[in-house]
Design a protein around this motif. Structure first.
Motif, PDB file in Angstrom:
ATOM      1  N   LEU A  29      22.276  22.056  87.493  1.00 45.63           N
ATOM      2  CA  LEU A  29      22.426  23.749  86.836  1.00 45.63           C
ATOM      3  C   LEU A  29      22.533  24.436  87.794  1.00 45.63           C
ATOM      4  O   LEU A  29      23.489  25.738  87.615  1.00 45.63           O
ATOM      5  N   ARG A  30      22.131  24.359  89.215  1.00 46.63           N
ATOM      6  CA  ARG A  30      22.546  25.296  90.311  1.00 46.63           C
ATOM      7  C   ARG A  30      24.338  25.249  90.361  1.00 46.63           C
ATOM      8  O   ARG A  30      24.633  26.244  90.526  1.00 46.63           O
ATOM      9  N   ALA A  31      24.990  24.124  90.000  1.00 48.49           N
ATOM     10  CA  ALA A  31      26.227  24.022  90.177  1.00 48.49           C
ATOM     11  C   ALA A  31      26.884  25.008  89.115  1.00 48.49           C
ATOM     12  O   ALA A  31      28.009  25.846  89.594  1.00 48.49           O
ATOM     13  N   GLN A  32      26.387  24.787  88.037  1.00 52.10           N
ATOM     14  CA  GLN A  32      26.656  25.742  86.941  1.00 52.10           C
ATOM     15  C   GLN A  32      26.599  27.182  87.176  1.00 52.10           C
ATOM     16  O   GLN A  32      27.508  28.265  86.835  1.00 52.10           O
ATOM     17  N   GLN A  33      25.416  27.668  87.761  1.00 56.71           N
ATOM     18  CA  GLN A  33      25.296  29.013  88.135  1.00 56.71           C
ATOM     19  C   GLN A  33      26.179  29.355  89.098  1.00 56.71           C
ATOM     20  O   GLN A  33      26.571  30.615  89.077  1.00 56.71           O
TER      21      GLN A  33
ATOM     22  N   ASN B 122      31.153  33.835  86.591  1.00 62.30           N
ATOM     23  CA  ASN B 122      32.067  35.076  87.083  1.00 62.30           C
ATOM     24  C   ASN B 122      32.786  35.663  86.030  1.00 62.30           C
ATOM     25  O   ASN B 122      32.462  35.420  85.034  1.00 62.30           O
ATOM     26  N   ALA B 123      33.401  36.942  86.426  1.00 61.47           N
ATOM     27  CA  ALA B 123      34.038  37.671  85.270  1.00 61.47           C
ATOM     28  C   ALA B 123      34.792  36.671  84.264  1.00 61.47           C
ATOM     29  O   ALA B 123      34.825  37.194  83.048  1.00 61.47           O
TER      30      ALA B 123
ATOM     31  N   ALA C 273      34.050  34.165  83.015  1.00 61.07           N
ATOM     32  CA  ALA C 273      33.341  33.636  82.169  1.00 61.07           C
ATOM     33  C   ALA C 273      32.810  34.482  80.826  1.00 61.07           C
ATOM     34  O   ALA C 273      32.296  33.952  79.935  1.00 61.07           O
ATOM     35  N   ALA C 274      33.051  35.670  81.201  1.00 61.22           N
ATOM     36  CA  ALA C 274      32.503  36.690  80.270  1.00 61.22           C
ATOM     37  C   ALA C 274      33.201  36.586  78.913  1.00 61.22           C
ATOM     38  O   ALA C 274      32.623  36.723  77.918  1.00 61.22           O
ATOM     39  N   GLU C 275      34.443  36.212  78.841  1.00 61.02           N
ATOM     40  CA  GLU C 275      35.415  35.752  77.757  1.00 61.02           C
ATOM     41  C   GLU C 275      34.513  34.702  76.746  1.00 61.02           C
ATOM     42  O   GLU C 275      34.613  34.807  75.571  1.00 61.02           O
ATOM     43  N   PHE C 276      33.890  33.764  77.364  1.00 63.94           N
ATOM     44  CA  PHE C 276      33.328  32.884  76.760  1.00 63.94           C
ATOM     45  C   PHE C 276      31.862  32.993  76.274  1.00 63.94           C
ATOM     46  O   PHE C 276      31.236  32.327  75.419  1.00 63.94           O
ATOM     47  N   MET C 277      31.585  34.225  76.561  1.00 59.23           N
ATOM     48  CA  MET C 277      30.025  34.622  76.097  1.00 59.23           C
ATOM     49  C   MET C 277      29.873  35.679  75.297  1.00 59.23           C
ATOM     50  O   MET C 277      29.028  36.187  74.772  1.00 59.23           O
ATOM     51  N   LYS C 278      31.140  35.992  74.337  1.00 64.91           N
ATOM     52  CA  LYS C 278      31.190  36.949  73.561  1.00 64.91           C
ATOM     53  C   LYS C 278      30.514  36.591  72.245  1.00 64.91           C
ATOM     54  O   LYS C 278      30.311  37.438  71.227  1.00 64.91           O
ATOM     55  N   ASP C 279      30.047  35.544  72.026  1.00 65.51           N
ATOM     56  CA  ASP C 279      29.308  35.169  70.938  1.00 65.51           C
ATOM     57  C   ASP C 279      27.876  34.815  70.980  1.00 65.51           C
ATOM     58  O   ASP C 279      26.998  34.262  70.311  1.00 65.51           O
ATOM     59  N   THR C 280      27.304  35.370  72.467  1.00 67.41           N
ATOM     60  CA  THR C 280      26.047  34.968  72.849  1.00 67.41           C
ATOM     61  C   THR C 280      25.209  36.454  72.337  1.00 67.41           C
ATOM     62  O   THR C 280      25.667  37.431  72.258  1.00 67.41           O
ATOM     63  N   PRO C 281      23.907  36.179  72.296  1.00 69.66           N
ATOM     64  CA  PRO C 281      23.002  37.422  72.146  1.00 69.66           C
ATOM     65  C   PRO C 281      23.251  38.389  73.229  1.00 69.66           C
ATOM     66  O   PRO C 281      22.862  39.500  73.195  1.00 69.66           O
ATOM     67  N   MET C 282      23.410  37.687  74.583  1.00 67.86           N
ATOM     68  CA  MET C 282      23.376  38.671  75.744  1.00 67.86           C
ATOM     69  C   MET C 282      24.633  39.857  75.657  1.00 67.86           C
ATOM     70  O   MET C 282      24.490  40.917  75.775  1.00 67.86           O
TER      71      MET C 282
ATOM     72  N   ASP D  35      30.099  39.080  86.551  1.00 73.03           N
ATOM     73  CA  ASP D  35      30.787  38.601  88.019  1.00 73.03           C
ATOM     74  C   ASP D  35      29.388  39.042  89.197  1.00 73.03           C
ATOM     75  O   ASP D  35      29.314  37.966  89.864  1.00 73.03           O
ATOM     76  N   LYS D  36      28.901  40.035  88.981  1.00 75.70           N
ATOM     77  CA  LYS D  36      27.855  40.432  89.834  1.00 75.70           C
ATOM     78  C   LYS D  36      26.690  39.435  89.685  1.00 75.70           C
ATOM     79  O   LYS D  36      26.048  39.097  91.069  1.00 75.70           O
ATOM     80  N   ILE D  37      26.249  39.341  88.580  1.00 72.28           N
ATOM     81  CA  ILE D  37      25.116  38.167  88.545  1.00 72.28           C
ATOM     82  C   ILE D  37      25.433  36.916  89.143  1.00 72.28           C
ATOM     83  O   ILE D  37      24.619  36.396  89.610  1.00 72.28           O
ATOM     84  N   GLY D  38      26.929  36.241  88.754  1.00 72.76           N
ATOM     85  CA  GLY D  38      27.238  35.221  89.404  1.00 72.76           C
ATOM     86  C   GLY D  38      27.155  35.257  90.691  1.00 72.76           C
ATOM     87  O   GLY D  38      26.719  34.182  91.330  1.00 72.76           O
ATOM     88  N   GLU D  39      27.634  36.226  91.361  1.00 74.59           N
ATOM     89  CA  GLU D  39      27.525  36.398  92.995  1.00 74.59           C
ATOM     90  C   GLU D  39      26.076  36.253  93.265  1.00 74.59           C
ATOM     91  O   GLU D  39      25.901  35.385  94.410  1.00 74.59           O
ATOM     92  N   TYR D  40      25.368  36.953  92.710  1.00 79.18           N
ATOM     93  CA  TYR D  40      23.975  37.150  93.140  1.00 79.18           C
ATOM     94  C   TYR D  40      23.363  35.652  93.095  1.00 79.18           C
ATOM     95  O   TYR D  40      22.590  35.265  93.839  1.00 79.18           O
ATOM     96  N   MET D  41      23.490  35.001  91.764  1.00 80.29           N
ATOM     97  CA  MET D  41      22.998  33.535  91.844  1.00 80.29           C
ATOM     98  C   MET D  41      23.570  32.423  92.945  1.00 80.29           C
ATOM     99  O   MET D  41      22.944  31.425  93.103  1.00 80.29           O
TER     100      MET D  41
END
Length: 284
Positions: free
Chosen positions: A141-145, A149-150, A152-161, A180-186
């Protein structure tokens, strides 16, 4: 009807120009003030019916954190310490002396930092589904986090977020920037053990029984708060010094604990229990 991610706002919404950011917040209900902080890539609306439960007996100040919901992003990284200063400034802006601070996931980290940095502003603290060391989660999970990055946003367009973001955000096109910012934080290593050990605010740690971090991590963290070290006694005389508590909630996971009625009931039971004098630091 309210359903977690898609809740329609019912409170009085406003903006506060504080700490270099135009912070959106809503007021729900009346009573003792409670600041409610959402998770990463979410917004205050994600709490759904749980927010309504809390607001039935408290004045809930539900905040959209930096770059989330109706709060536009600013030119700074996503950091729980900086966002805690946003919340401290909001409390001052509202003329409130002290609040109960409740945060989920990213918001749990922000609430925790608020209590660490401004203990006088926090009466009680509830940290839901957050962990205190970066190695507390499964390495996979840590590796996925660390790969978020930015792109990944394209693959999240079907998500509730994503659906929530584009419905609320002042600039929906900023979603890749937020991801991207969330990814950098994680991706940042962290260890909040020393801060947790020295917390001076009565604190409850809450986790699902199938959360990102295993229950064993929360038990370990609870020990730093003088918890789980002895029998609590007939009259509670053996409970943790400072009024700290631990709750592992059954049948839940990281992605539904925030809107669960069980979570809200657990939070209310802790917040509404008689106050126990805070300690200068919990030393097992």
């Amino acid at each position: 009807m309210t359903t977690g991610w898609t809740t329609e706002a019912k409170g009085a919404g406003a903006y506060a120009d504080v700490n270099g950011i135009n912070l959106y917040y809503e007021i729900h209900g009346t009573g003792r003030p409670l600041v409610l902080l959402h998770g990463g890539l979410g917004a205050s609306e994600m709490f759904g019916p749980a927010l309504e439960q809390l607001a039935a007996s408290h004045q809930v100040i539900a905040v959209d954190l930096q770059g989330h919901g109706r709060t536009a992003d600013v030119d700074r990284p996503i950091r729980i310490e900086t966002m805690a200063e946003d919340i401290a400034a909001l409390i001052d802006h509202l003329g409130i002396e002290q609040v109960d601070a409740v945060g989920y996931s990213l918001g749990g980290g922000v609430a925790f930092q608020l209590a660490v940095r401004h203990p006088g502003k926090v009466r009680k603290l509830v940290v839901v589904s957050a962990y205190f060391r970066d190695d507390a989660v499964d390495p996979a999970l840590r590796a996925q986090q660390q790969q978020v990055n930015a792109a990944a946003a394209e693959f999240m367009k079907d998500t509730p977020m994503y659906a929530l973001y584009v419905r609320l955000a002042p600039r929906p096109e900023d979603f890749p920037r937020l991801v991207d910012k969330i990814g950098e934080y994680m991706s940042q290593p962290f260890d909040l053990t020393d801060q947790l050990r020295e917390i001076r605010v009565p604190t409850m740690l809450v986790s699902a029984d199938a959360d990102m971090a295993p229950p064993s991590h929360l038990v370990e963290a609870f020990k730093l708060l003088d918890g789980g070290l002895r029998d609590g006694g007939w009259m509670g005389e053996g409970r943790p010094k400072g009024g700290h508590a631990l709750a592992i909630l059954p049948g839940l996971q990281h992605y539904n604990i925030f809107s669960s009625p069980l979570t809200a009931a657990t939070i209310l039971a802790f917040l509404d229990a008689p106050d126990v004098p805070a300690q200068e630091g919990a030393t097992p």
